[in-house]
Structure formats: structure tokens, C-alpha cells
Design a protein around this motif. Sequence first.
Motif, PDB file in Angstrom:
ATOM      1  N   VAL A   1       3.601  76.602 -29.901  1.00  0.00           N
ATOM      2  CA  VAL A   1       3.085  76.322 -28.572  1.00  0.00           C
ATOM      3  C   VAL A   1       2.026  75.225 -28.586  1.00  0.00           C
ATOM      4  CG1 VAL A   1       1.909  77.324 -26.574  1.00  0.00           C
ATOM      5  CG2 VAL A   1       3.640  78.649 -27.788  1.00  0.00           C
ATOM      6  N   GLY A   2       1.158  75.234 -29.581  1.00  0.00           N
ATOM      7  CA  GLY A   2       0.101  74.229 -29.650  1.00  0.00           C
ATOM      8  C   GLY A   2       0.648  72.816 -29.745  1.00  0.00           C
ATOM      9  N   ILE A   3       1.672  72.624 -30.553  1.00  0.00           N
ATOM     10  CA  ILE A   3       2.290  71.300 -30.692  1.00  0.00           C
ATOM     11  C   ILE A   3       2.987  70.912 -29.393  1.00  0.00           C
ATOM     12  CG2 ILE A   3       4.130  70.010 -31.859  1.00  0.00           C
ATOM     13  CD1 ILE A   3       3.360  71.506 -34.419  1.00  0.00           C
ATOM     14  N   ALA A   4       3.722  71.843 -28.812  1.00  0.00           N
ATOM     15  CA  ALA A   4       4.437  71.556 -27.567  1.00  0.00           C
ATOM     16  C   ALA A   4       3.462  71.164 -26.457  1.00  0.00           C
ATOM     17  CB  ALA A   4       5.267  72.764 -27.154  1.00  0.00           C
ATOM     18  N   ARG A   5       2.384  71.898 -26.321  1.00  0.00           N
ATOM     19  CA  ARG A   5       1.397  71.608 -25.266  1.00  0.00           C
ATOM     20  C   ARG A   5       0.667  70.284 -25.527  1.00  0.00           C
ATOM     21  NH1 ARG A   5       2.997  74.382 -21.038  1.00  0.00           N
ATOM     22  NH2 ARG A   5       3.079  76.606 -21.445  1.00  0.00           N
ATOM     23  N   LEU A   6       0.367  69.995 -26.788  1.00  0.00           N
ATOM     24  CA  LEU A   6      -0.264  68.723 -27.130  1.00  0.00           C
ATOM     25  C   LEU A   6       0.640  67.564 -26.723  1.00  0.00           C
ATOM     26  CD1 LEU A   6      -2.349  66.879 -28.593  1.00  0.00           C
ATOM     27  CD2 LEU A   6      -0.996  67.259 -30.663  1.00  0.00           C
TER      28      LEU A   6
ATOM     29  N   GLU B   1       3.058  67.614 -24.560  1.00  0.00           N
ATOM     30  CA  GLU B   1       3.142  67.586 -23.098  1.00  0.00           C
ATOM     31  C   GLU B   1       1.948  66.843 -22.508  1.00  0.00           C
ATOM     32  OE1 GLU B   1       3.862  70.706 -19.459  1.00  0.00           O
ATOM     33  OE2 GLU B   1       2.538  71.355 -21.086  1.00  0.00           O
ATOM     34  N   ASP B   2       0.748  67.187 -22.930  1.00  0.00           N
ATOM     35  CA  ASP B   2      -0.458  66.547 -22.407  1.00  0.00           C
ATOM     36  C   ASP B   2      -0.452  65.045 -22.661  1.00  0.00           C
ATOM     37  OD1 ASP B   2      -1.360  69.009 -21.524  1.00  0.00           O
ATOM     38  OD2 ASP B   2      -2.797  69.281 -23.176  1.00  0.00           O
ATOM     39  N   VAL B   3      -0.101  64.655 -23.865  1.00  0.00           N
ATOM     40  CA  VAL B   3      -0.118  63.232 -24.234  1.00  0.00           C
ATOM     41  C   VAL B   3       0.918  62.443 -23.432  1.00  0.00           C
ATOM     42  CG1 VAL B   3       0.361  61.620 -26.115  1.00  0.00           C
ATOM     43  CG2 VAL B   3      -1.092  63.605 -26.522  1.00  0.00           C
ATOM     44  N   PHE B   4       2.122  62.980 -23.308  1.00  0.00           N
ATOM     45  CA  PHE B   4       3.163  62.257 -22.582  1.00  0.00           C
ATOM     46  C   PHE B   4       2.922  62.246 -21.075  1.00  0.00           C
ATOM     47  CE2 PHE B   4       5.677  62.768 -26.539  1.00  0.00           C
ATOM     48  CZ  PHE B   4       5.940  61.412 -26.743  1.00  0.00           C
ATOM     49  N   VAL B   5       2.350  63.307 -20.529  1.00  0.00           N
ATOM     50  CA  VAL B   5       1.991  63.313 -19.107  1.00  0.00           C
ATOM     51  C   VAL B   5       0.902  62.264 -18.866  1.00  0.00           C
ATOM     52  CG1 VAL B   5       0.859  64.669 -17.289  1.00  0.00           C
ATOM     53  CG2 VAL B   5       2.758  65.647 -18.590  1.00  0.00           C
TER      54      VAL B   5
ATOM     55  N   MET C   1       9.442  68.336 -19.940  1.00  0.00           N
ATOM     56  CA  MET C   1      10.019  69.677 -19.893  1.00  0.00           C
ATOM     57  C   MET C   1       9.807  70.276 -21.277  1.00  0.00           C
ATOM     58  SD  MET C   1      13.652  69.071 -17.858  1.00  0.00           S
ATOM     59  CE  MET C   1      14.413  68.176 -19.208  1.00  0.00           C
ATOM     60  N   LEU C   2       9.480  71.577 -21.339  1.00  0.00           N
ATOM     61  CA  LEU C   2       9.237  72.248 -22.608  1.00  0.00           C
ATOM     62  C   LEU C   2      10.269  73.342 -22.854  1.00  0.00           C
ATOM     63  CD1 LEU C   2       5.360  72.778 -22.512  1.00  0.00           C
ATOM     64  CD2 LEU C   2       6.626  70.953 -23.658  1.00  0.00           C
TER      65      LEU C   2
END
Length: 119
Positions: A11-16, A18-22, A29-30
Motif C-alpha cells: 500500500v505504501g508504494i502504491a500510495r506514493l 499515486e501521489d507523485v503521478f497526481v 487508478m490503484l
Amino acid sequence: MAIILVVDDEVGIARLLEDVFVDDGHEVMLASNGRQALELALTTVPAIILTDLMMPVMDGAELAAALAAEPRLAGVPLVMMSSMPEGVVVAKGAAFTAFVRKPFNIYALVDLANSLIVR
């Protein structure tokens, strides 16, 4: 702006990502496994998919095979991310556009993704 599908059970990698690409102006999408990713991609075709190799339910190599078999998704660039050496991923038979070794440099990954996005 592009739609990016990030597939990682950490989850930490996915959220990181997500934040960077947003922050970079993309929609993200995750999914936490390949099966979820395939369902999402069939609903909304992403411009690029970044996936981990080792995940439960359907791993990155299985996802790569499923994407290649689906005509609407076969041309979507796939970035395989893994702590395993690239040779291990290749030996699993996974076809991918680019390989990124974990831990990765986030700026290099963003630059790579942006260069591969289908416009």
C-alpha cells in the motif's frame, strides 16, 4: 494528463506512486493484484500500467500474459517493478515494455512513465 494504473500489493508504494503521478497531472487508478488491475483496465483503458511482479491472486507475470491476450490492452505499455533481478522476471515469461528494479528512484520512474505514455 493520462490515466495511469498502478498495481502493487504494498500500500505504501502504491500510495506514493499515486501521489507523485497526481502531482504530475495524471489520473491514477490503484489495484492490489493483477486480477483487480485487469478488471480496472478492461473498464477504463489506461495509458500505461506500472505493476509489481510478486503479488497475491494474480502476479505481474500473469497480468502481463492476460494483458497481451486482450486486444484492447495489448498495446498499453507495461512497466514491471520488482526487487528480483530482471532475468528472473524474463524467466517467468513476462513480456513488458520496461523493467524497474526496486527500490527505485521515484524521479527516474516518473520520467520513464512519462516517456512511455501513449498519447
